[in-house]
Scaffold this motif. Structure first.
Motif, PDB file in Angstrom:
ATOM      1  N   ILE A 339       0.857  -1.194   0.000  1.00 47.31           N
ATOM      2  CA  ILE A 339       0.000   0.000   0.000  1.00 47.31           C
ATOM      3  C   ILE A 339       0.887   1.237   0.000  1.00 47.31           C
ATOM      4  O   ILE A 339       1.711   1.415   0.881  1.00 47.31           O
ATOM      5  CB  ILE A 339      -0.926   0.026   1.232  1.00 47.31           C
ATOM      6  CG1 ILE A 339      -1.806  -1.233   1.276  1.00 47.31           C
ATOM      7  CG2 ILE A 339      -1.802   1.268   1.210  1.00 47.31           C
ATOM      8  CD1 ILE A 339      -2.653  -1.337   2.531  1.00 47.31           C
ATOM      9  N   LEU A 340       0.717   2.076  -1.007  1.00 49.36           N
ATOM     10  CA  LEU A 340       1.503   3.303  -1.107  1.00 49.36           C
ATOM     11  C   LEU A 340       0.673   4.369  -1.799  1.00 49.36           C
ATOM     12  O   LEU A 340       0.069   4.123  -2.841  1.00 49.36           O
ATOM     13  CB  LEU A 340       2.799   3.065  -1.889  1.00 49.36           C
ATOM     14  CG  LEU A 340       3.735   4.264  -2.020  1.00 49.36           C
ATOM     15  CD1 LEU A 340       4.299   4.655  -0.665  1.00 49.36           C
ATOM     16  CD2 LEU A 340       4.873   3.961  -2.987  1.00 49.36           C
ATOM     17  N   GLY A 341       0.659   5.583  -1.200  1.00 53.18           N
ATOM     18  CA  GLY A 341      -0.077   6.673  -1.818  1.00 53.18           C
ATOM     19  C   GLY A 341      -1.555   6.383  -1.980  1.00 53.18           C
ATOM     20  O   GLY A 341      -2.162   6.728  -2.997  1.00 53.18           O
ATOM     21  N   SER A 366     -13.384  -3.453  -1.166  1.00 54.23           N
ATOM     22  CA  SER A 366     -13.136  -3.375   0.273  1.00 54.23           C
ATOM     23  C   SER A 366     -11.963  -2.426   0.484  1.00 54.23           C
ATOM     24  O   SER A 366     -11.189  -2.157  -0.441  1.00 54.23           O
ATOM     25  CB  SER A 366     -12.794  -4.753   0.837  1.00 54.23           C
ATOM     26  OG  SER A 366     -13.886  -5.647   0.692  1.00 54.23           O
ATOM     27  N   ILE A 367     -11.824  -1.905   1.699  1.00 48.67           N
ATOM     28  CA  ILE A 367     -10.729  -0.988   2.018  1.00 48.67           C
ATOM     29  C   ILE A 367      -9.818  -1.651   3.032  1.00 48.67           C
ATOM     30  O   ILE A 367     -10.282  -2.185   4.046  1.00 48.67           O
ATOM     31  CB  ILE A 367     -11.252   0.339   2.603  1.00 48.67           C
ATOM     32  CG1 ILE A 367     -12.222   0.996   1.624  1.00 48.67           C
ATOM     33  CG2 ILE A 367     -10.095   1.291   2.914  1.00 48.67           C
ATOM     34  CD1 ILE A 367     -12.952   2.195   2.198  1.00 48.67           C
ATOM     35  N   LEU A 368      -8.519  -1.654   2.737  1.00 47.06           N
ATOM     36  CA  LEU A 368      -7.517  -2.178   3.663  1.00 47.06           C
ATOM     37  C   LEU A 368      -6.834  -1.006   4.348  1.00 47.06           C
ATOM     38  O   LEU A 368      -6.455  -0.033   3.685  1.00 47.06           O
ATOM     39  CB  LEU A 368      -6.474  -3.018   2.919  1.00 47.06           C
ATOM     40  CG  LEU A 368      -6.998  -4.172   2.051  1.00 47.06           C
ATOM     41  CD1 LEU A 368      -5.815  -4.963   1.484  1.00 47.06           C
ATOM     42  CD2 LEU A 368      -7.925  -5.089   2.824  1.00 47.06           C
ATOM     43  N   ALA A 380      -6.056   1.679   1.282  1.00 50.55           N
ATOM     44  CA  ALA A 380      -6.297   1.595  -0.156  1.00 50.55           C
ATOM     45  C   ALA A 380      -7.508   0.715  -0.423  1.00 50.55           C
ATOM     46  O   ALA A 380      -7.846  -0.164   0.371  1.00 50.55           O
ATOM     47  CB  ALA A 380      -5.072   1.030  -0.875  1.00 50.55           C
ATOM     48  N   ILE A 381      -8.153   0.968  -1.570  1.00 56.68           N
ATOM     49  CA  ILE A 381      -9.287   0.155  -2.018  1.00 56.68           C
ATOM     50  C   ILE A 381      -8.755  -0.976  -2.894  1.00 56.68           C
ATOM     51  O   ILE A 381      -7.911  -0.744  -3.763  1.00 56.68           O
ATOM     52  CB  ILE A 381     -10.276   1.005  -2.828  1.00 56.68           C
ATOM     53  CG1 ILE A 381     -10.798   2.170  -1.989  1.00 56.68           C
ATOM     54  CG2 ILE A 381     -11.441   0.158  -3.336  1.00 56.68           C
ATOM     55  CD1 ILE A 381     -11.635   3.170  -2.783  1.00 56.68           C
ATOM     56  N   VAL A 405     -16.007   6.399   1.832  1.00 50.56           N
ATOM     57  CA  VAL A 405     -15.476   5.777   3.045  1.00 50.56           C
ATOM     58  C   VAL A 405     -13.952   5.859   3.042  1.00 50.56           C
ATOM     59  O   VAL A 405     -13.312   6.137   4.057  1.00 50.56           O
ATOM     60  CB  VAL A 405     -15.940   4.309   3.163  1.00 50.56           C
ATOM     61  CG1 VAL A 405     -15.341   3.648   4.409  1.00 50.56           C
ATOM     62  CG2 VAL A 405     -17.463   4.226   3.217  1.00 50.56           C
ATOM     63  N   HIS A 406     -13.357   5.674   1.871  1.00 49.29           N
ATOM     64  CA  HIS A 406     -11.897   5.769   1.726  1.00 49.29           C
ATOM     65  C   HIS A 406     -11.411   7.180   2.047  1.00 49.29           C
ATOM     66  O   HIS A 406     -10.365   7.367   2.682  1.00 49.29           O
ATOM     67  CB  HIS A 406     -11.507   5.385   0.298  1.00 49.29           C
ATOM     68  CG  HIS A 406     -10.043   5.304   0.068  1.00 49.29           C
ATOM     69  ND1 HIS A 406      -9.429   5.740  -1.086  1.00 49.29           N
ATOM     70  CD2 HIS A 406      -9.031   4.845   0.863  1.00 49.29           C
ATOM     71  CE1 HIS A 406      -8.133   5.555  -1.002  1.00 49.29           C
ATOM     72  NE2 HIS A 406      -7.864   5.013   0.159  1.00 49.29           N
TER      73      HIS A 406
END
Length: 462
Positions: A339-341, A366-368, A380-381, A405-406
């Motif tokens: 996960i970046l940016g 989903s969002i992590l 991130a999604i 949500v993100h």
């Protein structure tokens, strides 16, 4: 030897064979009258360094120059390695030699160079380095900082997965040579303007840093405006968040009846504003004032709720590494490094169709969000089903726009809320139980969509 003819074409004559061929396609640009194109090999001698074994290393002996010893165009003798091995004469570094980084894992470092201005003790150079010995060292050192040199370097190092400059490639590079007096004037001119260039470069670096910081601050401000209901106007006809929460509850009841969710997801709390203008939270038969928890004011059509009220939450898990058959390419297995940016940047690992039974799978959209360590809070999604390790929490929204949500999860408000609930000192961590109960500012669905459209429009020009 390069020979221009009367038709202004360039020809190269090979002295060993007498062969002459047209090289017009190789000549990068036209040069002034009195200048000549030649290859580096014709004006210098170059060598690649050697690899030394651990047994050669000594506290006393010959200094071995490495890439780290070239800093800002100068030789810096910090953190040097020495060897006791005898060095051949051609690999001994002398004053006015040019040292070049010939090989490195980073393309940005290959080609950096420096002139050796002083030699007070024996020096050589390592296997990832090259040396250029030439009487024209001042002019050649200028050439080695030019776009012409680096364009030729890219042409040869781009053909391999390891960025490198070989002796043969370097010897074949073209360099335009002016008359001796003009070389001297070029060197003197650059020496005179170098302090101004350096000063401008530092000013530009400061400006670039300021631009990055301003951009980040502006993005944070826009995110905050978005989650406080200030980015777009409210429209009464779009309904309320309270109505949306009721639809979400009905959706969860339906999924429970279908056996897709556990009954425990129905234990939502209800947050409302009382006649006393304070916020209250009702959990079953208990009502508690949570006015002290409310971080900011939201529009009347919005509602505060808990994160778990709007989506299914999970914590990742890692299948046992003692079972290699659990790992494969059936489904991505993600970690914080992926996960970046606010995006998934790569898929370095995966689980097999057997290992998926021991992983935690979430669907597309989903969002992590990282829940531990220095990168806690980044999120991130996922654009397809994925699994993830225990350093990540996830939420799969019900009926809400995942992009909105993100936005909330990457806002400064939510980051600070995470840190406030995180435990640990050296390594902060927030467990799923604390994470899923963080307060979430919820607008009506149609307003969520308008917020996303506005947010994308504003940030696209940043």
């Amino acid at each position: 030897m390069v020979l221009p003819n009367s038709l202004s074409s360039y020809y190269e004559k090979f002295l060993t064979t007498g062969e002459v061929k047209c090289i017009d396609e190789e000549i990068p640009f036209e040069i002034p009258k009195g200048w000549e194109w030649t290859r580096i090999r014709n004006i210098s001698q170059s060598y690649i360094g050697l690899t030394y074994s651990p047994t050669d290393v000594s506290s006393r002996g010959t200094i071995v120059l490495r890439s780290s010893n070239i800093q800002n165009g100068k030789i810096v003798l910090n953190d040097v390695v020495r060897v006791s091995k005898e060095i051949s004469e051609k690999l001994q570094v002398e004053k006015n030699d040019i040292i070049i980084c010939a090989r490195n894992g980073s393309a940005k470092l290959v080609g950096k160079s420096a002139v050796v201005t002083d030699v007070t003790e024996p020096m050589t150079f390592g296997a990832f380095m090259a040396i250029c010995k030439t009487a024209l060292y001042q002019y050649v050192s200028i050439f080695l900082q030019s776009d012409l040199f680096f364009s030729q370097l890219r042409g040869v190092s781009g053909t391999t997965t390891i960025n490198q400059l070989t002796q043969n490639n370097f010897n074949d590079f073209w360099i335009p040579i002016p008359p001796a007096n003009e070389q001297k004037r070029i060197v003197e001119k650059l020496q005179n303007v170098s302090p101004f260039i350096e000063r401008y470069s530092k000013s530009q670096e400061t400006l670039n840093l300021m631009n990055i910081q301003i951009k980040e601050q502006l993005k944070k401000s826009i995110l905050q405006e978005a989650i406080q209901g200030k980015l777009v106007p409210q429209i009464a006809e779009e309904g309320t968040a309270q109505e949306l929460l009721e639809q979400i509850r009905q959706e969860k009841q339906k999924l429970v009846k279908e056996g897709k969710l556990k009954k425990s997801v129905l234990t939502d709390s209800v947050i409302y504003k009382g006649d006393d203008n304070k916020y209250w939270e009702k959990k079953e038969n208990n009502v508690v004032c949570i006015d002290d928890e409310i971080p900011f004011v939201i529009p009347n059509s919005w509602n505060w709720c808990r994160l778990k009220d709007i989506g299914r939450t999970e914590t990742g898990t890692t299948p046992s590494k003692s079972h290699p058959e659990y790992f494969g390419n059936y489904i991505p297995f993600l970690s914080p490094a992926n996960i970046l940016g606010s995006k998934i940047i790569s898929e370095t690992q995966g689980l097999s169709n057997i290992g998926i039974e021991f992983g935690r799978v979430v669907p597309k959209n989903s969002i992590l969000q990282v829940c531990i360590g220095g990168s806690i809070g980044k999120c991130a999604i996922v654009n397809k089903p994925a699994t993830f390790n225990q350093q990540i929490n996830s939420i799969t929204p019900y009926l809400c726009n995942v992009e909105f949500v993100h936005i909330v999860l990457q806002s400064e408000y939510f980051r600070l809320a995470i840190m406030d609930k995180a435990t640990g000192t050296a390594t902060p961590i927030i467990n799923r139980g604390n994470w899923e109960t963080l307060l979430f500012p919820l607008p009506p669905l149609k307003e969520q969509l308008r917020i996303i459209e506005k947010y994308k429009g504003v940030t696209s020009i940043m």
